[in-house]
Write a protein that holds these residues in place. Structure first.
Motif, PDB file in Angstrom:
ATOM      1  N   ALA A  17      25.827 -72.264 -64.414  1.00  0.00           N
ATOM      2  CA  ALA A  17      26.152 -73.573 -64.936  1.00  0.00           C
ATOM      3  C   ALA A  17      25.936 -74.204 -66.065  1.00  0.00           C
ATOM      4  O   ALA A  17      25.251 -73.383 -66.872  1.00  0.00           O
ATOM      5  CB  ALA A  17      25.403 -74.418 -63.713  1.00  0.00           C
ATOM      6  N   ARG A  18      26.559 -75.332 -66.385  1.00  0.00           N
ATOM      7  CA  ARG A  18      25.944 -75.856 -67.710  1.00  0.00           C
ATOM      8  C   ARG A  18      24.610 -76.343 -68.031  1.00  0.00           C
ATOM      9  O   ARG A  18      24.071 -76.910 -66.652  1.00  0.00           O
ATOM     10  CB  ARG A  18      26.930 -77.173 -68.169  1.00  0.00           C
ATOM     11  N   THR A  32      21.581 -70.140 -63.968  1.00  0.00           N
ATOM     12  CA  THR A  32      21.730 -69.332 -63.086  1.00  0.00           C
ATOM     13  C   THR A  32      20.384 -68.997 -62.463  1.00  0.00           C
ATOM     14  O   THR A  32      19.274 -69.205 -63.159  1.00  0.00           O
ATOM     15  CB  THR A  32      22.552 -67.955 -63.295  1.00  0.00           C
ATOM     16  N   THR A  67      31.053 -74.420 -62.724  1.00  0.00           N
ATOM     17  CA  THR A  67      30.301 -75.273 -62.017  1.00  0.00           C
ATOM     18  C   THR A  67      30.903 -75.860 -60.808  1.00  0.00           C
ATOM     19  O   THR A  67      30.391 -76.731 -60.377  1.00  0.00           O
ATOM     20  CB  THR A  67      30.096 -76.310 -63.190  1.00  0.00           C
ATOM     21  N   ARG A  68      32.163 -75.285 -60.472  1.00  0.00           N
ATOM     22  CA  ARG A  68      32.845 -76.131 -59.357  1.00  0.00           C
ATOM     23  C   ARG A  68      33.441 -74.973 -58.336  1.00  0.00           C
ATOM     24  O   ARG A  68      33.480 -74.008 -58.602  1.00  0.00           O
ATOM     25  CB  ARG A  68      33.665 -76.837 -60.177  1.00  0.00           C
ATOM     26  N   GLU A  73      29.675 -78.275 -56.786  1.00  0.00           N
ATOM     27  CA  GLU A  73      28.964 -77.131 -57.467  1.00  0.00           C
ATOM     28  C   GLU A  73      29.046 -75.729 -56.828  1.00  0.00           C
ATOM     29  O   GLU A  73      29.494 -75.735 -55.370  1.00  0.00           O
ATOM     30  CB  GLU A  73      27.595 -77.544 -57.357  1.00  0.00           C
ATOM     31  N   ARG A  92      19.407 -71.467 -59.653  1.00  0.00           N
ATOM     32  CA  ARG A  92      20.385 -72.044 -60.267  1.00  0.00           C
ATOM     33  C   ARG A  92      20.540 -73.504 -60.116  1.00  0.00           C
ATOM     34  O   ARG A  92      20.581 -74.205 -58.961  1.00  0.00           O
ATOM     35  CB  ARG A  92      21.704 -71.463 -60.061  1.00  0.00           C
ATOM     36  N   GLY A  93      20.589 -74.450 -61.290  1.00  0.00           N
ATOM     37  CA  GLY A  93      20.744 -75.704 -61.016  1.00  0.00           C
ATOM     38  C   GLY A  93      19.190 -76.401 -60.790  1.00  0.00           C
ATOM     39  O   GLY A  93      19.362 -77.779 -60.943  1.00  0.00           O
TER      40      GLY A  93
END
Length: 514
Positions: free
Chosen positions: A333-334, A375, A458-459, A327, A420-421
């Motif tokens: 992010a999705r 986010t 995302t990465r 991440e 985020r996440g």
């Protein structure tokens, strides 16, 4: 006799008796009463003459029973006479009253001239007891509560701290004590022996020798081989892993990790294999400790489909895939891990039946799958919102906002700041929805825009030596045989005399004449 004689009727051939021509009145009424059904089944032919006749019969019988009911009159019974004070005390002396109520039953006899009071009662030479260190408690305070003097408790705490920091002694640690004979009744008992498991790999024992406590630190051999558990998913990954011996906390952590990469409800097959590696320590004395999840893998058709390892990058621990990607803090992010089932644009509404604008993207997913904030932002709305069902809207600043609809449950509240996440809700099918999914919208200055215009980042990748160390750690963990951490270990020999149990110390001191 003529041959063309006419045939006779039955009444002409057998003449009736004069009595058969007309039955007597009494016999006629008997036959009618015999054929009359006074108690027909009231469940059949409701409303017919027979039914009304049966109802009249039932009413008549009930009325007769009520009219002839003799009534109920209580029978007088003699009562026991009340006990006077003497009889009551006699009866109480033969009762058994619980201690909680005083336990003052039984016969009490006064002392006679044969009873002489003792000038001094004897004391036990030693007292064995166990004290337990509580959460937020201090070592010296535990000893004081057990009956150790304040000065000696402080001295023992200082002596123990020389072998192990007192903060490293975990809450719940049992301290076995032997308190010796005191010099006077007004003085606390001295400590004759002390034993405890100060740390998972260290035992501390003390014994009073020549008037002073001698401490021995006994190291305990510990095997730190991680515990690896593999098995077929079958009907339930959780039940299968539990049957294989995986701790519940490790399975929950495993599902959280892989749930950020794939849909646990729809992307995992029964023939897949889970691969779980957890931190595990086992002492030579038989105790074991299970730590945090180290590796999470999923194997399909004999080949790794997913390999996740926790790694520290830039001072922050996060989970990375085997390729070295994980991440990233920045970017969007999705919102969930499901696949896209409907895109942005005009379409025929599956419920309303006519074409209209679809102002977002639909992500498929299992019911209850987590939904993440794309986010950092602030929750502008959280609750029911018409056809969106359970809905959350986030403001991210700079005119950007995101919306999440059809949730089964909302996990945030209005005005709350989210990162985020962070999980903000769970996939459901509330509002105008034909099945569990997430309706995701992106707003720019209050207007819905195509979310596909924003790339989901995302990465973040590991590079160079860090990536090589990361992959070497994966190879090290996946090279461990399943269940290798459970093989017996040889006990480590500790030099020097080893103090046994407190029972052994007591026996020794009693043998010395205490």
């Amino acid at each position: 006799m003529s041959g063309n004689a006419a045939a006779l009727t039955m009444s002409q051939a057998i003449p009736l008796r004069s009595g058969d021509a007309k039955a007597p009145p009494l016999l006629s009424w008997r036959e009618r009463l015999a054929q009359l059904d006074l108690v027909p089944d009231l469940g059949n032919d409701i409303g017919s003459r027979e039914w009304w006749r049966g109802l009249a019969t039932l009413t008549l019988l009930c009325g007769s029973a009520i009219a002839t009911f003799p009534g109920i009159r209580p029978l007088a019974a003699p009562t026991a006479p009340a006990l006077d004070a003497a009889d009551f005390n006699e009866a109480r002396a033969q009762m058994i009253v619980p201690l909680a109520f005083g336990g003052d039953t039984g016969r009490h006899m006064a002392a006679t001239d044969a009873v002489r009071p003792l000038t001094q009662t004897p004391e036990r030479p030693q007292i064995e007891l166990t004290a337990t260190l509580g959460r937020g408690d201090s070592f010296a305070r535990v000893l004081e509560r057990a009956g150790v003097g304040s000065a000696e408790a402080q001295a023992l705490a200082s002596q123990v701290s020389g072998a192990v920091p007192l903060a490293d002694i975990a809450a719940g640690t049992r301290i076995d004590l032997i308190l010796g004979r005191r010099a006077a009744r007004t003085m606390p008992r001295p400590v004759d022996a002390l034993a405890m498991r100060a740390r998972f790999d260290l035992r501390i024992e003390m014994e009073r020798i020549d008037g002073r406590l001698v401490m021995r630190s006994i190291p305990i051999a510990v095997d730190n081989t991680p515990l690896r558990i593999r098995g077929r998913v079958g009907d339930s990954l959780y039940r299968s892993a539990r049957a294989a011996g995986a701790p519940p906390e490790a399975i929950q952590a495993y599902l959280r990790v892989i749930g950020k990469q794939i849909s646990v409800g729809s992307d995992i097959r029964a023939n897949d294999e889970y691969d779980i590696v957890v931190d595990y320590r086992r002492a030579e004395t038989g105790e074991s400790e299970t730590g945090k999840l180290l590796y999470a893998g999923l194997i399909r058709n004999g080949r790794p489909k997913l390999s996740m390892l926790e790694w520290k990058k830039d001072g922050r621990s996060q989970w990375f895939e085997a390729s070295g990607v994980g991440e990233q803090r920045g970017g969007m992010a999705r919102p969930t891990n499901g696949r896209v089932t409907s895109t942005f644009g005009m379409r025929r509404h599956p419920i309303l039946g006519y074409r209209r604008m679809h102002s977002g993207i639909d992500f498929g997913g299992g019911y209850g799958a987590p939904i993440y904030a794309v986010t950092d932002g602030v929750v502008a709305m959280a609750g029911r919102n018409g056809g969106y069902g359970n809905y959350v809207r986030l403001n991210h600043g700079g005119g950007l906002g995101t919306g999440y609809g059809h949730m089964s449950r909302v996990a945030v509240r209005a005005g709350q700041r989210v990162s985020r996440g962070q999980v903000i809700g769970y996939i459901g099918s509330t509002g105008l929805s034909t099945g569990p999914h997430l309706h995701y919208e992106l707003y720019r200055n209050g207007r819905a825009v195509n979310p596909s215009s924003v790339t989901f980042v995302t990465r973040a990748a590991l590079e160079g030596k860090e990536l090589a160390d990361f992959r070497a750690r994966i190879r090290q963990l996946t090279a461990i045989e399943s269940g290798a951490a459970l093989t017996p270990i040889a006990p480590k020999q500790v030099e020097g005399p080893k103090l046994g149990s407190l029972a052994d110390v007591t026996a020794k001191r009693i043998g010395d004449g205490i």
